[in-house]
Design a protein around this motif. Structure first.
Motif, PDB file in Angstrom:
ATOM      1  N   ALA A  89     -46.256  91.322  25.238  1.00  0.00           N
ATOM      2  CA  ALA A  89     -47.006  90.714  26.338  1.00  0.00           C
ATOM      3  C   ALA A  89     -46.559  89.273  26.584  1.00  0.00           C
ATOM      4  O   ALA A  89     -46.391  88.851  27.735  1.00  0.00           O
ATOM      5  N   GLU A  90     -46.350  88.520  25.505  1.00  0.00           N
ATOM      6  CA  GLU A  90     -45.897  87.132  25.656  1.00  0.00           C
ATOM      7  C   GLU A  90     -44.539  87.070  26.334  1.00  0.00           C
ATOM      8  O   GLU A  90     -44.322  86.249  27.240  1.00  0.00           O
ATOM      9  N   LYS A  91     -43.623  87.945  25.924  1.00  0.00           N
ATOM     10  CA  LYS A  91     -42.286  87.955  26.539  1.00  0.00           C
ATOM     11  C   LYS A  91     -42.364  88.352  28.007  1.00  0.00           C
ATOM     12  O   LYS A  91     -41.632  87.812  28.839  1.00  0.00           O
ATOM     13  N   MET A  92     -43.255  89.298  28.322  1.00  0.00           N
ATOM     14  CA  MET A  92     -43.421  89.699  29.716  1.00  0.00           C
ATOM     15  C   MET A  92     -43.935  88.535  30.560  1.00  0.00           C
ATOM     16  O   MET A  92     -43.447  88.296  31.675  1.00  0.00           O
ATOM     17  N   LEU A  93     -44.903  87.801  30.041  1.00  0.00           N
ATOM     18  CA  LEU A  93     -45.445  86.652  30.775  1.00  0.00           C
ATOM     19  C   LEU A  93     -44.396  85.564  30.962  1.00  0.00           C
ATOM     20  O   LEU A  93     -44.288  84.967  32.037  1.00  0.00           O
ATOM     21  N   ILE A  94     -43.631  85.314  29.928  1.00  0.00           N
ATOM     22  CA  ILE A  94     -42.569  84.302  30.025  1.00  0.00           C
ATOM     23  C   ILE A  94     -41.549  84.722  31.080  1.00  0.00           C
ATOM     24  O   ILE A  94     -41.111  83.912  31.907  1.00  0.00           O
ATOM     25  N   SER A  95     -41.159  86.003  31.061  1.00  0.00           N
ATOM     26  CA  SER A  95     -40.194  86.506  32.043  1.00  0.00           C
ATOM     27  C   SER A  95     -40.731  86.382  33.454  1.00  0.00           C
ATOM     28  O   SER A  95     -40.014  85.984  34.372  1.00  0.00           O
ATOM     29  N   MET A  96     -42.004  86.722  33.638  1.00  0.00           N
ATOM     30  CA  MET A  96     -42.600  86.613  34.971  1.00  0.00           C
ATOM     31  C   MET A  96     -42.661  85.169  35.425  1.00  0.00           C
ATOM     32  O   MET A  96     -42.379  84.849  36.588  1.00  0.00           O
ATOM     33  N   ARG A  97     -43.000  84.259  34.509  1.00  0.00           N
ATOM     34  CA  ARG A  97     -43.083  82.850  34.834  1.00  0.00           C
ATOM     35  C   ARG A  97     -41.708  82.298  35.223  1.00  0.00           C
ATOM     36  O   ARG A  97     -41.583  81.481  36.130  1.00  0.00           O
ATOM     37  N   ASN A  98     -40.683  82.776  34.547  1.00  0.00           N
ATOM     38  CA  ASN A  98     -39.321  82.292  34.816  1.00  0.00           C
ATOM     39  C   ASN A  98     -38.652  83.025  35.961  1.00  0.00           C
ATOM     40  O   ASN A  98     -37.534  82.699  36.338  1.00  0.00           O
ATOM     41  N   GLY A  99     -39.306  84.053  36.498  1.00  0.00           N
ATOM     42  CA  GLY A  99     -38.739  84.785  37.636  1.00  0.00           C
ATOM     43  C   GLY A  99     -37.685  85.782  37.222  1.00  0.00           C
ATOM     44  O   GLY A  99     -36.898  86.207  38.054  1.00  0.00           O
ATOM     45  N   VAL A 100     -37.655  86.187  35.980  1.00  0.00           N
ATOM     46  CA  VAL A 100     -36.671  87.170  35.529  1.00  0.00           C
ATOM     47  C   VAL A 100     -37.200  88.541  35.887  1.00  0.00           C
ATOM     48  O   VAL A 100     -38.311  88.909  35.536  1.00  0.00           O
ATOM     49  N   THR A 101     -36.402  89.328  36.610  1.00  0.00           N
ATOM     50  CA  THR A 101     -36.852  90.640  37.048  1.00  0.00           C
ATOM     51  C   THR A 101     -36.252  91.763  36.212  1.00  0.00           C
ATOM     52  O   THR A 101     -36.706  92.881  36.296  1.00  0.00           O
ATOM     53  N   ALA A 102     -35.228  91.508  35.478  1.00  0.00           N
ATOM     54  CA  ALA A 102     -34.581  92.577  34.696  1.00  0.00           C
ATOM     55  C   ALA A 102     -35.116  92.637  33.301  1.00  0.00           C
ATOM     56  O   ALA A 102     -35.584  91.730  32.722  1.00  0.00           O
TER      57      ALA A 102
END
Length: 102
Positions: A89-102
């Motif tokens: 969940a933390e990695k998903m939130l970080i990715s979403m915050r950084n705009g990473v879609t892959a």
């Protein structure tokens, strides 16, 4: 398990390609100007030289860490492989915050 969303190899390859193109362009300018006399020179920055060396080192490393893959396969087969839902969940939130879609 750590998820890295920054692909260093792509970055190094892009920089290497740019420095190679710059160097080849400079060679063409040297020989094509004023009767073959050198008129332009190219000096690569220390960072560019380091990136080229890093790329060469990366090319010698295997793409897959076989021992790590085998260990994970054993854990999965034995039903011992556990992923922390919180970490995912933390990695998903970080990715979403950084705009990473892959």
């Amino acid at each position: 398990m750590k998820i890295d969303t920054n692909p260093p190899v792509t970055t190094v390859n892009q920089v290497k390609g740019e420095t190679s193109q710059a160097a080849s362009g400079a060679d063409a300018r040297k020989t094509g100007a004023a009767g073959g006399q050198a008129t332009d020179t190219v000096d690569l920055s220390r960072n560019a030289e380091r990136l080229v060396k890093a790329n060469a080192t990366l090319r010698t490393m295997p793409d897959v860490r076989v021992e790590k893959v085998e260990e994970l396969k054993k854990q999965i087969a034995a039903g011992e492989y556990n992923v922390s839902a919180r970490d995912v969940a933390e990695k998903m939130l970080i990715s979403m915050r950084n705009g990473v879609t892959a």
